[in-house]
Write a protein that holds these residues in place. Sequence first.
Motif, PDB file in Angstrom:
ATOM      1  N   ASN A  87      38.583 -35.249  -8.244  1.00  0.00           N
ATOM      2  CA  ASN A  87      38.498 -33.997  -8.822  1.00  0.00           C
ATOM      3  C   ASN A  87      37.285 -33.772  -9.942  1.00  0.00           C
ATOM      4  OD1 ASN A  87      40.857 -33.059  -7.475  1.00  0.00           O
ATOM      5  ND2 ASN A  87      42.084 -33.888  -9.148  1.00  0.00           N
ATOM      6  N   LEU A  93      33.651 -30.499  -3.456  1.00  0.00           N
ATOM      7  CA  LEU A  93      34.620 -29.808  -4.302  1.00  0.00           C
ATOM      8  C   LEU A  93      34.111 -29.026  -5.265  1.00  0.00           C
ATOM      9  CD1 LEU A  93      37.566 -29.392  -4.503  1.00  0.00           C
ATOM     10  CD2 LEU A  93      37.673 -31.224  -6.104  1.00  0.00           C
ATOM     11  N   GLU A  97      33.994 -24.820  -5.506  1.00  0.00           N
ATOM     12  CA  GLU A  97      34.435 -24.315  -6.712  1.00  0.00           C
ATOM     13  C   GLU A  97      33.315 -23.236  -7.236  1.00  0.00           C
ATOM     14  OE1 GLU A  97      35.316 -25.163 -11.242  1.00  0.00           O
ATOM     15  OE2 GLU A  97      35.094 -26.683 -10.021  1.00  0.00           O
ATOM     16  N   ALA A 183      41.064 -24.503  -2.127  1.00  0.00           N
ATOM     17  CA  ALA A 183      42.181 -25.341  -1.866  1.00  0.00           C
ATOM     18  C   ALA A 183      42.122 -26.327  -0.690  1.00  0.00           C
ATOM     19  CB  ALA A 183      43.305 -24.419  -1.947  1.00  0.00           C
ATOM     20  N   ASN A 186      39.720 -28.986  -1.181  1.00  0.00           N
ATOM     21  CA  ASN A 186      40.391 -30.022  -2.117  1.00  0.00           C
ATOM     22  C   ASN A 186      41.036 -31.023  -1.246  1.00  0.00           C
ATOM     23  OD1 ASN A 186      41.214 -30.977  -4.895  1.00  0.00           O
ATOM     24  ND2 ASN A 186      43.190 -30.016  -4.177  1.00  0.00           N
ATOM     25  N   HIS A 190      40.676 -35.111  -0.496  1.00  0.00           N
ATOM     26  CA  HIS A 190      41.752 -36.001  -0.927  1.00  0.00           C
ATOM     27  C   HIS A 190      42.291 -36.730   0.372  1.00  0.00           C
ATOM     28  CE1 HIS A 190      42.168 -35.435  -5.389  1.00  0.00           C
ATOM     29  NE2 HIS A 190      41.993 -34.033  -5.217  1.00  0.00           N
ATOM     30  N   TRP A 481      49.960 -28.039  -1.682  1.00  0.00           N
ATOM     31  CA  TRP A 481      49.602 -26.469  -1.793  1.00  0.00           C
ATOM     32  C   TRP A 481      50.653 -25.502  -1.548  1.00  0.00           C
ATOM     33  CZ3 TRP A 481      48.357 -21.840   0.587  1.00  0.00           C
ATOM     34  CH2 TRP A 481      47.505 -20.925  -0.405  1.00  0.00           C
ATOM     35  N   SER A 498      45.686 -27.203 -13.277  1.00  0.00           N
ATOM     36  CA  SER A 498      46.074 -28.411 -12.375  1.00  0.00           C
ATOM     37  C   SER A 498      47.545 -27.980 -11.804  1.00  0.00           C
ATOM     38  CB  SER A 498      46.052 -29.706 -13.171  1.00  0.00           C
ATOM     39  OG  SER A 498      47.338 -29.430 -14.200  1.00  0.00           O
ATOM     40  N   VAL A 505      40.798 -30.006 -14.365  1.00  0.00           N
ATOM     41  CA  VAL A 505      41.116 -30.478 -13.035  1.00  0.00           C
ATOM     42  C   VAL A 505      40.986 -32.208 -13.300  1.00  0.00           C
ATOM     43  CG1 VAL A 505      39.723 -28.723 -11.914  1.00  0.00           C
ATOM     44  CG2 VAL A 505      38.358 -30.673 -12.544  1.00  0.00           C
ATOM     45  N   SER A 509      45.453 -32.704  -8.571  1.00  0.00           N
ATOM     46  CA  SER A 509      44.944 -31.864  -7.445  1.00  0.00           C
ATOM     47  C   SER A 509      44.730 -30.287  -8.250  1.00  0.00           C
ATOM     48  CB  SER A 509      45.726 -31.764  -6.320  1.00  0.00           C
ATOM     49  OG  SER A 509      45.079 -30.777  -5.422  1.00  0.00           O
ATOM     50  N   ARG A 511      44.446 -26.374  -8.398  1.00  0.00           N
ATOM     51  CA  ARG A 511      44.863 -25.294  -7.740  1.00  0.00           C
ATOM     52  C   ARG A 511      44.604 -24.014  -8.549  1.00  0.00           C
ATOM     53  NH1 ARG A 511      49.818 -23.094  -9.262  1.00  0.00           N
ATOM     54  NH2 ARG A 511      51.098 -24.054 -10.851  1.00  0.00           N
TER      55      ARG A 511
END
Length: 515
Positions: A87, A93, A97, A183, A186, A190, A481, A498, A505, A509, A511
């Motif tokens: 993150n 990522l 964003e 998401a 993300n 991960h 999620w 978070s 973040v 993870s 959101r």
Amino acid sequence: MSRPRETCFAKETAHTDLVSALLLVIALLSGGCEVGPNYRTPVVETPTAYKEAGNWKPAQPNDQNLGGDWWKIFQDPQLDSLELQVNVSNQNLKAAEAQYQQARSVLRYNRADYYPTVTADPSASRTRVSAHRPPPNSIFNGITYNDFVLPFDFSYQADVWGRVRRTVESYREQAQASAADLATVNLSMHADLAIDYFQARSLDAQEQLLNSTAKEYEAALELTESRFQGGLSSEVEVQQAKTQLDTTRALAIDVGVLRAQYEHAVAILLGKPPAEFGLPPLPLTAPPPAIPISVPSELLERRPDIAAAERRVAAANAQIGVAMSAYYPLISLSGGGGFESASISTLLNGPSGLWSLGGSALETVFDAGRRRAFTDQARADYDFQVAAYRESVLTGFQQVEDNLAAVRILESEATVQDDAVAAAQKSLDLSTTRYKGGVTSYLEVITAQSAALSDEVTAVNILGRRMANTVLLIQALGGGWDRASLPARPECCGKLISNAGSSGVNSGSPRLGMP
């Protein structure tokens, strides 16, 4: 003597009534109808249960959502530490964003059409008029004067038919789709990290196995050399034992190639140069945990890629309304006001005021089918997005079924392979005993050694595949999620938070939701 005051009061009253009437007209025009179809979520066929679930553990009410930090289910502190760094530094990522922030900005840009545009153009000048300027003997000829102007102009396109509202609706849903894309990235980053990590640990286990086996082969070589010196075996058997040992050592060294590549991949996912990162060896031993699954219909709420596809359907539906609004007149209001004076000291006095108001309605009479083509294009794009959404749902079901089958079948295979490892080890022990007793040649021992090592390597690889497919199953189920985390109004409330609810973040993870 009271007439001038009465006249001035009447003018002010008329001006106030005119402004009030203008504001009333704007309010009425802005509250017009919205053309275009109202949105309904496309219907998709969902099975009642997963085909490959079998006797899989059903999800309980308290564990249907794996949580944002889904990797903690593996109970691996080293993995937990690495996942939290994604993150902070993962560049994919950060790029996703930035795209979400860009979508929010586009939404705010179009949302500004709800309001009139006001401009100001102050000016100051000093002018001398020619004494011989026609017409002759004009009272203005030869004079010098100042002109100070402080004007304000406004323009406004009334949203009578909902064009602006449909446009804002479309871009709001596109921003929500971008939030779901974030998401998705993300979850993917991960999951990729967890897979690379477990693959590296699987190779650590394989290297450990090969090194321990090489030590056993060293002892076997010593035994063969001792028997050769005693005249109980031939030099051929010594060379066979040495070949077996060197081959195993070479295999242990070769494991380092893939192991280094997975370590480098983990470094990139953490946003670090490989030269600045090291992954301590940690052989994989424990089997993967059982993953709770829910009914297939909940997958539509759990997978961010499916949510993104659905939001794009909604955005395309709103664009149909935008296209249809072109069939109706474009109503515009404009006006101006301000102050003008020859002296700056009297610029802001009442008599220096000026104003104007106006309106227009623009209707396209003939465009050779351009509006119809634009509307047809919008409808075709909607159909495309519906098909893409349904395909995303089907792909999601396929990925869950694929990984359910893989995890279930590999678990059964691991059980059988463990039996094969035990049988191969017993065969090796018997062959070694027979060789020591002079009953058989060393070739039988080498054959048993090769079979035992092959079975053990296969068992290690199966465990690594089980871990990787378990991660893929979690990813297919959407990780931790939930669709409820999409921002309802990304133009004003799209802050990243978070899963634990704290801002930032770094605590898990990320959101998207309303702060």
